[in-house]
Design a protein around this motif. Structure first.
Motif, PDB file in Angstrom:
ATOM      1  N   SER A   1       0.834  -1.209   0.000  1.00 39.50           N
ATOM      2  CA  SER A   1       0.000   0.000   0.000  1.00 39.50           C
ATOM      3  C   SER A   1       0.866   1.254   0.000  1.00 39.50           C
ATOM      4  CB  SER A   1      -0.934  -0.005   1.213  1.00 39.50           C
ATOM      5  OG  SER A   1      -1.835  -1.090   1.151  1.00 39.50           O
ATOM      6  N   LEU A   2       1.912   1.258   0.834  1.00 40.81           N
ATOM      7  CA  LEU A   2       2.805   2.412   0.870  1.00 40.81           C
ATOM      8  C   LEU A   2       3.515   2.603  -0.463  1.00 40.81           C
ATOM      9  CD1 LEU A   2       4.478   2.099   4.400  1.00 40.81           C
ATOM     10  CD2 LEU A   2       2.999   3.954   3.626  1.00 40.81           C
ATOM     11  N   GLU A   3       4.053   1.523  -1.019  1.00 37.33           N
ATOM     12  CA  GLU A   3       4.777   1.626  -2.288  1.00 37.33           C
ATOM     13  C   GLU A   3       3.881   2.172  -3.390  1.00 37.33           C
ATOM     14  OE1 GLU A   3       6.263  -2.269  -3.037  1.00 37.33           O
ATOM     15  OE2 GLU A   3       7.685  -2.226  -1.361  1.00 37.33           O
ATOM     16  N   GLN A   4       2.646   1.699  -3.441  1.00 37.80           N
ATOM     17  CA  GLN A   4       1.742   2.129  -4.505  1.00 37.80           C
ATOM     18  C   GLN A   4       1.342   3.585  -4.352  1.00 37.80           C
ATOM     19  OE1 GLN A   4       1.050   0.676  -7.186  1.00 37.80           O
ATOM     20  NE2 GLN A   4       1.054  -1.529  -6.960  1.00 37.80           N
ATOM     21  N   MET A   5       1.018   4.013  -3.129  1.00 41.65           N
ATOM     22  CA  MET A   5       0.630   5.417  -2.986  1.00 41.65           C
ATOM     23  C   MET A   5       1.829   6.344  -3.188  1.00 41.65           C
ATOM     24  SD  MET A   5      -0.165   6.005   1.102  1.00 41.65           S
ATOM     25  CE  MET A   5      -1.143   4.520   1.330  1.00 41.65           C
ATOM     26  N   LEU A   6       3.032   5.887  -2.854  1.00 40.85           N
ATOM     27  CA  LEU A   6       4.221   6.712  -3.027  1.00 40.85           C
ATOM     28  C   LEU A   6       4.679   6.781  -4.481  1.00 40.85           C
ATOM     29  CD1 LEU A   6       6.234   5.661   0.151  1.00 40.85           C
ATOM     30  CD2 LEU A   6       5.050   7.823  -0.261  1.00 40.85           C
ATOM     31  N   GLY A   7       4.147   5.894  -5.319  1.00 40.56           N
ATOM     32  CA  GLY A   7       4.410   5.986  -6.742  1.00 40.56           C
ATOM     33  C   GLY A   7       3.322   6.726  -7.489  1.00 40.56           C
ATOM     34  N   GLY A   8       2.171   6.869  -6.887  1.00 39.60           N
ATOM     35  CA  GLY A   8       1.018   7.470  -7.553  1.00 39.60           C
ATOM     36  C   GLY A   8       1.051   8.983  -7.542  1.00 39.60           C
ATOM     37  N   GLY A   9       0.067   9.566  -8.199  1.00 38.54           N
ATOM     38  CA  GLY A   9      -0.056  11.021  -8.221  1.00 38.54           C
ATOM     39  C   GLY A   9      -0.488  11.598  -6.888  1.00 38.54           C
ATOM     40  N   ILE A  10      -0.948  10.756  -5.977  1.00 37.05           N
ATOM     41  CA  ILE A  10      -1.315  11.242  -4.646  1.00 37.05           C
ATOM     42  C   ILE A  10      -0.084  11.761  -3.904  1.00 37.05           C
ATOM     43  CG2 ILE A  10      -1.089   8.967  -3.555  1.00 37.05           C
ATOM     44  CD1 ILE A  10      -3.419   9.650  -1.761  1.00 37.05           C
ATOM     45  N   TYR A  11       1.112  11.299  -4.319  1.00 37.10           N
ATOM     46  CA  TYR A  11       2.355  11.802  -3.756  1.00 37.10           C
ATOM     47  C   TYR A  11       2.902  12.897  -4.668  1.00 37.10           C
ATOM     48  CZ  TYR A  11       6.988  12.101  -1.738  1.00 37.10           C
ATOM     49  OH  TYR A  11       8.127  12.583  -1.148  1.00 37.10           O
ATOM     50  N   ASP A  12       3.405  13.985  -4.088  1.00 37.14           N
ATOM     51  CA  ASP A  12       3.967  15.104  -4.848  1.00 37.14           C
ATOM     52  C   ASP A  12       5.425  14.781  -5.174  1.00 37.14           C
ATOM     53  OD1 ASP A  12       4.922  17.470  -5.853  1.00 37.14           O
ATOM     54  OD2 ASP A  12       4.361  18.703  -4.125  1.00 37.14           O
ATOM     55  N   HIS A  13       5.668  14.303  -6.396  1.00 44.77           N
ATOM     56  CA  HIS A  13       7.005  13.851  -6.770  1.00 44.77           C
ATOM     57  C   HIS A  13       7.982  15.001  -6.984  1.00 44.77           C
ATOM     58  CE1 HIS A  13       5.976   9.585  -7.220  1.00 44.77           C
ATOM     59  NE2 HIS A  13       4.784  10.037  -7.588  1.00 44.77           N
ATOM     60  N   ILE A  14       7.490  16.204  -7.146  1.00 43.46           N
ATOM     61  CA  ILE A  14       8.374  17.342  -7.340  1.00 43.46           C
ATOM     62  C   ILE A  14       8.730  17.977  -5.999  1.00 43.46           C
ATOM     63  CG2 ILE A  14       8.673  19.566  -8.504  1.00 43.46           C
ATOM     64  CD1 ILE A  14       8.376  17.059 -10.339  1.00 43.46           C
TER      65      ILE A  14
ATOM     66  N   HIS B   1      12.234   8.458 -15.645  1.00 40.58           N
ATOM     67  CA  HIS B   1      11.896   8.080 -14.263  1.00 40.58           C
ATOM     68  C   HIS B   1      10.506   8.508 -13.820  1.00 40.58           C
ATOM     69  CE1 HIS B   1      16.343   7.820 -14.200  1.00 40.58           C
ATOM     70  NE2 HIS B   1      16.102   6.813 -13.389  1.00 40.58           N
ATOM     71  N   PHE B   2       9.808   9.334 -14.630  1.00 36.80           N
ATOM     72  CA  PHE B   2       8.474   9.798 -14.274  1.00 36.80           C
ATOM     73  C   PHE B   2       7.563   9.750 -15.486  1.00 36.80           C
ATOM     74  CE2 PHE B   2      11.422  11.865 -11.370  1.00 36.80           C
ATOM     75  CZ  PHE B   2      10.847  11.605 -10.139  1.00 36.80           C
ATOM     76  N   THR B   3       6.272   9.594 -15.225  1.00 39.13           N
ATOM     77  CA  THR B   3       5.258   9.508 -16.277  1.00 39.13           C
ATOM     78  C   THR B   3       4.217  10.595 -16.056  1.00 39.13           C
ATOM     79  OG1 THR B   3       5.574   7.120 -16.508  1.00 39.13           O
ATOM     80  CG2 THR B   3       3.483   8.007 -17.285  1.00 39.13           C
ATOM     81  N   LEU B   4       3.693  11.152 -17.151  1.00 36.69           N
ATOM     82  CA  LEU B   4       2.574  12.085 -17.092  1.00 36.69           C
ATOM     83  C   LEU B   4       1.333  11.373 -17.610  1.00 36.69           C
ATOM     84  CD1 LEU B   4       4.059  15.417 -18.536  1.00 36.69           C
ATOM     85  CD2 LEU B   4       3.757  14.786 -16.144  1.00 36.69           C
ATOM     86  N   SER B   5       0.219  11.473 -16.862  1.00 41.53           N
ATOM     87  CA  SER B   5      -1.016  10.816 -17.285  1.00 41.53           C
ATOM     88  C   SER B   5      -2.203  11.738 -17.106  1.00 41.53           C
ATOM     89  CB  SER B   5      -1.252   9.529 -16.487  1.00 41.53           C
ATOM     90  OG  SER B   5      -0.287   8.546 -16.812  1.00 41.53           O
TER      91      SER B   5
ATOM     92  N   GLY C   1      -7.894  18.516 -15.792  1.00 40.60           N
ATOM     93  CA  GLY C   1      -6.712  19.339 -15.593  1.00 40.60           C
ATOM     94  C   GLY C   1      -5.533  18.879 -16.435  1.00 40.60           C
ATOM     95  N   LYS C   2      -4.384  19.506 -16.171  1.00 40.70           N
ATOM     96  CA  LYS C   2      -3.154  19.099 -16.847  1.00 40.70           C
ATOM     97  C   LYS C   2      -2.729  17.724 -16.339  1.00 40.70           C
ATOM     98  CE  LYS C   2      -0.877  22.916 -15.820  1.00 40.70           C
ATOM     99  NZ  LYS C   2       0.184  23.951 -15.760  1.00 40.70           N
ATOM    100  N   PRO C   3      -1.828  17.030 -17.058  1.00 37.62           N
ATOM    101  CA  PRO C   3      -1.431  15.678 -16.642  1.00 37.62           C
ATOM    102  C   PRO C   3      -0.824  15.638 -15.244  1.00 37.62           C
ATOM    103  CG  PRO C   3      -0.763  16.076 -18.905  1.00 37.62           C
ATOM    104  CD  PRO C   3      -1.253  17.389 -18.372  1.00 37.62           C
ATOM    105  N   VAL C   4      -0.933  14.471 -14.628  1.00 35.70           N
ATOM    106  CA  VAL C   4      -0.469  14.244 -13.264  1.00 35.70           C
ATOM    107  C   VAL C   4       0.849  13.472 -13.317  1.00 35.70           C
ATOM    108  CG1 VAL C   4      -1.018  13.160 -11.050  1.00 35.70           C
ATOM    109  CG2 VAL C   4      -2.843  14.203 -12.418  1.00 35.70           C
ATOM    110  N   VAL C   5       1.832  13.906 -12.525  1.00 37.11           N
ATOM    111  CA  VAL C   5       3.124  13.223 -12.449  1.00 37.11           C
ATOM    112  C   VAL C   5       2.989  11.996 -11.548  1.00 37.11           C
ATOM    113  CG1 VAL C   5       5.549  13.439 -11.802  1.00 37.11           C
ATOM    114  CG2 VAL C   5       4.330  15.418 -12.728  1.00 37.11           C
ATOM    115  N   HIS C   6       3.476  10.853 -12.034  1.00 30.25           N
ATOM    116  CA  HIS C   6       3.500   9.641 -11.206  1.00 30.25           C
ATOM    117  C   HIS C   6       4.615   8.732 -11.697  1.00 30.25           C
ATOM    118  CE1 HIS C   6       1.398   6.840 -14.110  1.00 30.25           C
ATOM    119  NE2 HIS C   6       1.107   8.019 -14.637  1.00 30.25           N
TER     120      HIS C   6
END
Length: 672
Positions: free
Chosen positions: A237-250, A353-357, A364-369
């Protein structure tokens, strides 16, 4: 009495209430005077509950509360009261429970209609100004409520009485105590595990919330019973949310929740409590797995916290809004062209290393994940990616920033202080411990007559505190004691518990109410048993009592903790899913762990092992070789010998033989 026929929110301490001070609605804050006005005018109350980072609260405000035609109806028919749920969670919980009892789905904004004495008779959440989404328009709703109030008042009053009685029984009644049973935690963990999405993490379906109380149930089950499935439920669960757009990768930090099942598109608000709990879980996960992803995310999130969330005095702000410039997520999202223009030739490395979806339905504009592979690769490539993210972060700072709710909530700060102190210990970051200590000192110094405020905004303070404030700050004090060895934090924790008991304990001494005994504006005095995004007030109280008793060796306090836990367990038996926090706290009461370590502090070996093996069930006490202990540290009032290195691990009143070898201590803590 009647208050002035105007909006009265301009002088409130809550930024959320201040946001509504320019509305044409004659808003009042929740207060005895507002309730008296409703009685004097013999009008129903229109109660609107929200919070500063709530997207749909902003939508309803813009559509309805800023509209003069809507406001005219509100002002003519009702006494209109605005509540910041973060300032008054006691009020929010009462009326959210009432809405649930009506069979309605809860959420914010919460819109409730009350009798003049504060009893709920009908409500909902967001209402559009004009009929749409299958919902009636807000003016239609108000006119229908007014018609019913005029023509069927006796029936509405009867309904309100019944609903209030039901809510009171649910939130404040006593139940027979339950024996504290090891199997309760195992049973709940098994049921929660059965709801976990094995591929995507979190509970199956959408929307997806981190749900910290459930994750803690699983983690405690893994620590105690060794069930690897429950450990993996949390790690995945942690790994998935930390890879998703719910986490601010910037910029670091976690958003409130994901609107989809893939953790991809969040509501972009960032809450202090979510990130406090993220730091704690990542700290435990890093210790258990050795996966550098978790350490990296802690570091990024703390950088965000210290960069964007500190307020005057060193405490931490409540939240960052989801919206900026009127658009949700605008501050955090990017087009490919924007990134390429900023990074130039380095954009290829970024997109490796990052994807826009842009998923279906997202406007809105694409989300970084990140994909799973990208997540793994980016941890190894972190040093190469830091300059790229710094460039993007600098560019992002030029955008219109989302609103900051700068009020410092005592209980949320307590959660973050504990998280920083614990992570600072584990990852050898004394600067984090210093930041935690500074926030703790600022909030403690805001006390009046020994009583904490619940909320602060500059010089404005909201008294009295809630039970959750004393519990969270007591737990924070103990975490700072573990990190610093300073016994003054233990004394402070004891003073917080004294205030908690003075103002919040029930007549039988079997538990505590959320609201203080001298609060005169609550229609129902509730206990605070129900988990929300954070563990309930009751669960935090039990944890604080258990930990303080463990540190001090106070057997009377230990007995009190046990008694309160038994009665809380009796109440939680009726609705375990909504009160998982109590189940977790009771597990701590059944088997509290204490580790006493004597070591050479200038060149430690045993302390280093203890620091890198954090355990939410354990309290650590560190003493220097050669020091004279001025308090008993082992059960039975025993002072451990301090002439040589040693570590004693105790469960309740029983201690294992002392160990002096670091590898032996490592093995012992892993086995526990």
């Amino acid at each position: 009495m009647t208050l002035p026929a105007q909006n009265l929110l301009a002088d409130e301490a809550s930024p959320y209430l201040q946001q509504h001070s320019g509305n044409p609605v004659h808003w009042r804050a929740w207060s005895p005077a507002s309730l008296e006005e409703a009685k004097a005018l013999d009008r129903p109350i229109l109660l609107s509950v929200g919070y500063a980072a709530c997207h749909w609260c902003h939508v309803m405000a813009h559509e309805s509360f800023e509209n003069h035609d809507v406001a005219a109806v509100m002002n003519r028919l009702f006494v209109n009261i605005k509540v910041d749920r973060e300032e008054r969670p006691d009020i929010d919980q009462i009326y959210m429970a009432a809405l649930s009892s009506m069979g309605e789905q809860g959420g914010w904004p919460l819109t409730m209609f009350l009798t003049p004495d504060g009893k709920p008779f009908w409500g909902g959440t967001y209402f559009p100004r004009e009929p749409r989404y299958g919902r009636p328009g807000f003016i239609q709703v108000m006119e229908a409520v007014d018609k019913a109030w005029r023509e069927k008042r006796a029936s509405l009053n009867q309904s309100a009485d019944g609903l209030t009685t039901h809510v009171e029984a649910r939130l404040s009644a006593a139940h027979a105590k339950a024996l504290l049973d090891r199997d309760t935690l195992s049973d709940l963990a098994g049921r929660i595990s059965g709801m976990i999405d094995r591929d995507l993490g979190g509970l199956r379906g959408a929307p997806k919330f981190p749900n910290a109380p459930f994750m803690l149930t699983l983690w405690l089950s893994w620590l105690r019973d060794g069930n690897p499935t429950h450990r993996d439920d949390v790690l995945i669960s942690l790994e998935q949310m930390l890879g998703g757009g719910i986490y601010d990768h910037i910029g670091g930090g976690l958003s409130r929740y994901s609107t989809d099942a893939e953790w991809l598109v969040p509501h972009f608000e960032k809450m202090l409590y979510d990130n406090a709990q993220l730091i704690r879980f990542c700290n435990w996960a890093y210790a258990a797995s050795g996966n550098d992803l978790f350490r990296t995310r802690i570091e990024e999130t703390v950088e965000w916290l210290l960069r964007e969330m500190r307020v005057d005095g060193g405490a931490f702000a409540a939240s960052l809004d989801a919206d900026s410039d009127g658009e949700e997520g605008l501050f955090y999202t990017w087009t490919r062209e924007e990134i390429e223009a900023i990074l130039g030739d380095d954009s290829g490395l970024f997109f490796k290393h990052f994807t826009l979806s842009s998923p279906h339905g997202w406007e809105g504009k694409p989300v970084v994940h990140q994909t799973r592979a990208q997540q793994t690769q980016s941890v190894a490539a972190r040093e190469r990616l830091i300059p790229l993210k710094t460039e993007l972060l600098t560019a992002r700072e030029g955008r219109v920033r989302p609103g900051l709710d700068a009020k410092a909530l005592t209980d949320w700060n307590g959660l973050m202080i504990a998280a920083l102190a614990e992570a600072g210990r584990s990852l050898a970051r004394p600067d984090w411990i210093d930041a935690a200590a500074k926030a703790f000192a600022h909030i403690s110094a805001a006390s009046r007559d020994g009583r904490l405020p619940h909320s602060m905004l500059g010089v404005r303070k909201l008294f009295p505190a809630l039970s959750s404030d004393y519990a969270a700050m007591a737990n924070a004090a103990i975490s700072l004691f573990e990190a610093s060895g300073n016994w003054r934090y233990v004394d402070q924790a004891s003073r917080f518990i004294e205030q908690l008991d003075r103002w919040h304990v029930d007549a039988e001494g079997t538990g505590h109410y959320l609201t203080a005994s001298d609060s005169t504006d609550v229609p129902i005095r509730i206990r605070g048993d129900v988990d929300e995004a954070i563990p309930s007030a009751t669960s935090q109280i039990i944890e604080a009592l258990v930990r303080l008793a463990s540190v001090t060796g106070d057997l009377e306090l230990q007995e009190r903790a046990w008694k309160i836990a038994e009665h809380a367990a009796g109440r939680a038996a009726q609705q375990a899913y909504g009160q998982a926090g109590i189940i977790n706290a009771c597990a701590l009461a059944i088997e509290p762990l204490k580790l006493v370590v004597v070591d050479r502090l200038e060149d430690p070996t045993l302390v280093t092992v203890a620091n890198r093996r954090p355990d939410p069930r354990r309290v650590d006490i560190i003493a220097a070789i050669g020091s004279e202990a001025n308090r008993p540290l082992l059960p039975g009032g025993i002072f451990p010998p301090t002439n040589r290195a040693g570590a004693w691990l105790c469960t309740g009143q029983l201690c294992l033989p002392a160990v002096s070898d670091p590898q032996e201590l490592e093995h012992l803590l892993r086995r526990q």
